[in-house]
Design a protein around this motif. Structure first.
Motif, PDB file in Angstrom:
ATOM      1  N   THR A  23       0.847  -1.197   0.000  1.00  0.00           N
ATOM      2  CA  THR A  23       0.000   0.000   0.000  1.00  0.00           C
ATOM      3  C   THR A  23       0.879   1.243   0.000  1.00  0.00           C
ATOM      4  O   THR A  23       1.851   1.320   0.764  1.00  0.00           O
ATOM      5  CB  THR A  23      -0.900   0.007   1.255  1.00  0.00           C
ATOM      6  OG1 THR A  23      -1.660  -1.209   1.296  1.00  0.00           O
ATOM      7  CG2 THR A  23      -1.846   1.202   1.234  1.00  0.00           C
ATOM      8  N   ASP A  24       0.545   2.195  -0.850  1.00  0.00           N
ATOM      9  CA  ASP A  24       1.334   3.427  -0.931  1.00  0.00           C
ATOM     10  C   ASP A  24       1.230   4.240   0.359  1.00  0.00           C
ATOM     11  O   ASP A  24       0.158   4.346   0.957  1.00  0.00           O
ATOM     12  CB  ASP A  24       0.867   4.287  -2.098  1.00  0.00           C
ATOM     13  CG  ASP A  24       1.193   3.656  -3.449  1.00  0.00           C
ATOM     14  OD1 ASP A  24       2.116   2.809  -3.490  1.00  0.00           O
ATOM     15  OD2 ASP A  24       0.530   3.995  -4.446  1.00  0.00           O
ATOM     16  N   GLY A 100       7.993   7.848  -2.184  1.00  0.00           N
ATOM     17  CA  GLY A 100       7.651   6.626  -2.909  1.00  0.00           C
ATOM     18  C   GLY A 100       7.610   5.387  -2.039  1.00  0.00           C
ATOM     19  O   GLY A 100       7.864   4.281  -2.513  1.00  0.00           O
ATOM     20  N   GLN A 102       6.090   2.391   0.457  1.00  0.00           N
ATOM     21  CA  GLN A 102       4.928   1.515   0.592  1.00  0.00           C
ATOM     22  C   GLN A 102       5.077   0.717   1.885  1.00  0.00           C
ATOM     23  O   GLN A 102       6.183   0.548   2.399  1.00  0.00           O
ATOM     24  CB  GLN A 102       4.828   0.540  -0.581  1.00  0.00           C
ATOM     25  CG  GLN A 102       4.487   1.200  -1.925  1.00  0.00           C
ATOM     26  CD  GLN A 102       4.319   0.149  -3.010  1.00  0.00           C
ATOM     27  OE1 GLN A 102       5.161  -0.732  -3.172  1.00  0.00           O
ATOM     28  NE2 GLN A 102       3.224   0.221  -3.741  1.00  0.00           N
TER      29      GLN A 102
END
Lengths: 122, 487
Positions: A23-24, A100, A102
């Motif tokens: 998941t970001d 960026g 996750q």
């Protein structure tokens, strides 16, 4: 700003390992909190047995490579800290200062357990 | 030197609460004497109340041997309990005590003696600068918690402190831990990994409460000394030794004396300038030895297969030694003195210009090559070898070969063979003969060729002469021979 993802909706789950998909994490957020519902006087159906274990391992990616962010385990039943019931088994911590990112993780139930889990980044 | 806890570290000490300054948690360590160059890390578990925002002022110390304290990281749990870590460098080894004083802890219940704890840890082998070391902090109600930290360098040590405001009992750990519990007040532990980490990356530190904890934790990285880069200037004397796979790098300026020794697969890099005396030694494979300097005295020794490169300029004195299959390369300009020695199948190359003095020695199958301009050269070979000598003008050359070998010279073409044998190396000299005399000789054939002598003497007529002396040419014999021809 903070966002909360319910990664395990409150329900009764069979024993086993549940995978939280990648998941970001929004850029600029600095901390993350994992909460797994515990037994309380208000709802004794959640993770009630002190013999049952729930463990977790969450990872956060840095430059595309996932690394362990936190891991732990505990047993069920009502837990109190200096007279106050604890509603969740939780962990909070800092996030790597990059972009960026996750997260992903696993939650492992040692028995059939009713619980739920959420991840909050802020 | 790897990071290690030092035996001088004092025992854990108690902290006590008072109502002063909005609640103060304080305590003092036992006296200890840390070694100079070590780091002192001070950790605290603080009995702060829910909602308090403690002020983690720097510790103080007696003795004057420690540098400035700086906080590494702190963490206050909004539900109660705090952890903090500070560090100070040991400038000199002096007996000292360390005092922690954390204010604004929210304690209003009067004095509570011994309700929390502090630790002082002395670490040796750590980098003198800890800038950039990783830290992390958090809170948790997980009994068996593994807090993470992503280290930034190879060989770091991961340590941390976790304060349990729930006082659920003395924590344990799969790592090394010193824990305590003060019933009804706090529990906590200072832990560290039992060994240094490998490459940079994620590490976890374990804290395990026997009950339901309320952790406030701090974990941190201690950077190892080395990374093997030392920058020095002035009149320093340095010695670096490494037995593992690492990089040794030294940069020096001024009148320095440096020695690097490496026994594993490594890369040793030495950059120096000024009037330095340098020595690099490497016995492993896979690395390279490199030195770049001016006006230096350099020595490189290598026993493995690799390339040793030594560019030098100025008034340098250089020595390269290699005992295996390797390439030794030296480039020098100016008034240099060069010596290359090779005992294995190797290539020796020396390129010089100016007033250089060169010596190449090879005892096995090898290739040796040469020099130019105003040089004094000596090449010696005792086995199958190729000797290539490029020399021009004002050179004084000596080549010696005791077995199957080939000798050649460029750019001056060798004279035709007088006895039908292959042309050899030319030894030339223009000095002291005068404008009408030139003396060329096929070294080892003991012939001389007189050119442009007086009339009646045909050019390129072989004239037997006395055997030449290595360093002092016997021109009188040539003159006598010419006179006999004329008469």
């Amino acid at each position: 700003m903070s966002t909360t993802d319910t990664v395990l909706p409150t329900d009764t789950y069979s024993a086993g390992t549940y995978t939280i998909p990648e998941t970001d994490i929004p850029d600029g957020l600095t901390s993350m909190e994992i909460d797994i519902l515990r037994c309380t006087s208000a709802d004794t159906t959640i993770w009630p047995d002190s013999e049952d274990t729930i463990s977790y391992e969450f990872q956060v990616s840095v430059a595309g490579v996932f690394q362990v962010w936190a891991a732990g385990d505990d047993t069920g039943g009502i837990h109190s800290v200096k007279g106050h019931e604890v509603a969740t088994m939780n962990v909070t911590g800092e996030l790597p200062d990059t972009t960026g990112r996750q997260f992903k993780g696993t939650i492992t139930l040692g028995a059939d357990i009713k619980t739920g889990a959420s991840v909050t980044v802020s | 030197m790897a990071i290690a806890p030092d035996a001088s570290s004092p025992a854990r000490f108690n902290l006590s609460s008072t109502t002063a300054a909005g609640g103060t948690e304080s305590g003092t360590s036992a006296s200890f004497t840390p070694p100079a160059g070590a780091w002192v890390y001070c950790s605290a578990c603080v009995n702060s109340t829910a909602g308090a925002t403690p002020t983690f002022g720097n510790p103080t110390n007696t003795g004057g041997g420690l540098g400035t304290w700086a906080i590494v990281l702190s963490k206050a749990n909004a539900s109660g309990g705090s952890s903090a870590v500070w560090r100070a460098f040991v400038n000199s080894s002096v007996a000292t005590t360390v005092t922690i004083s954390v204010t604004n802890t929210g304690s209003t219940a009067g004095s509570i003696p011994n309700d929390a704890a502090g630790w002082v840890d002395v670490w040796t082998g750590a980098a003198t600068s800890q800038a950039g070391a990783a830290t992390n902090s958090g809170t948790s109600t997980t009994a068996n918690l593994s807090a993470s930290l992503t280290t930034t360098a190879t060989g770091s040590r991961v340590a941390g402190v976790a304060c349990d405001w729930a006082a659920a009992g003395t924590p344990t750990s799969t790592d090394t831990i010193n824990g305590y519990t003060q019933t009804g007040q706090t529990s906590g532990g200072r832990a560290y990994k039992s060994s240094n980490s490998g490459a940079a990356g994620a590490q976890t530190l374990n804290f395990h409460s026997p009950g339901t904890p309320q952790w406030a934790y701090v974990v941190y990285e201690i950077l190892a000394a080395g990374g093997s880069t030392f920058n020095v200037s002035g009149s320093d004397s340095l010695g670096l030794a490494d037995s593992a796979t690492n990089t040794l790098a030294a940069k020096a300026t001024g009148s320095d004396s440096l020695g690097l020794a490496d026994s594993a697969s490594n890369k040793a890099t030495l950059l120096a300038s000024g009037s330095d005396s340098l020595a690099l030694s490497d016995t492993g494979a896979g690395g390279s030895i490199f030195a770049n300097s001016a006006s230096d005295s350099l020595g490189l020794s290598d026993s493995a297969t690799r390339t040793s490169t030594l560019p030098a300029s100025g008034s340098d004195s250089l020595a390269l030694s290699d005992s295996t299959t390797s390439i030794l390369l030296a480039k020098a300009t100016g008034a240099d003195s060069l010596a290359l020695t090779d005992a294995g199948s190797a290539i020796l190359q020396a390129k010089t210009s100016g007033s250089d003095s060169l010596a190449l020695a090879d005892s096995v199958t090898a290739t040796q090559s040469g020099a130019s301009a105003s040089d004094a050269l000596g090449l010696g070979d005792t086995a199958s070898a190729t000797i290539i000598l490029s020399a021009t003008a004002l050179d004084e050359l000596g080549l010696s070969d005791s077995s199957s070998a080939t000798g050649g010279s460029t750019p001056t073409p060798p004279p035709p063979a007088i006895d039908g044998s292959a042309p050899g190396v030319v030894r030339k000299r223009k000095k002291k003969i005068g404008p009408v005399m030139r003396d060329d000789q096929v070294f080892g054939e003991e012939y001389a060729i007189a050119t442009r002598a007086s009339p009646g003497v045909s050019e390129k007529t072989p004239i037997p002469v006395d055997p030449p002396k290595k360093s002092s040419r016997n021109y009188s014999s040539v003159v006598k021979a010419l006179l006999r021809e004329l008469l």
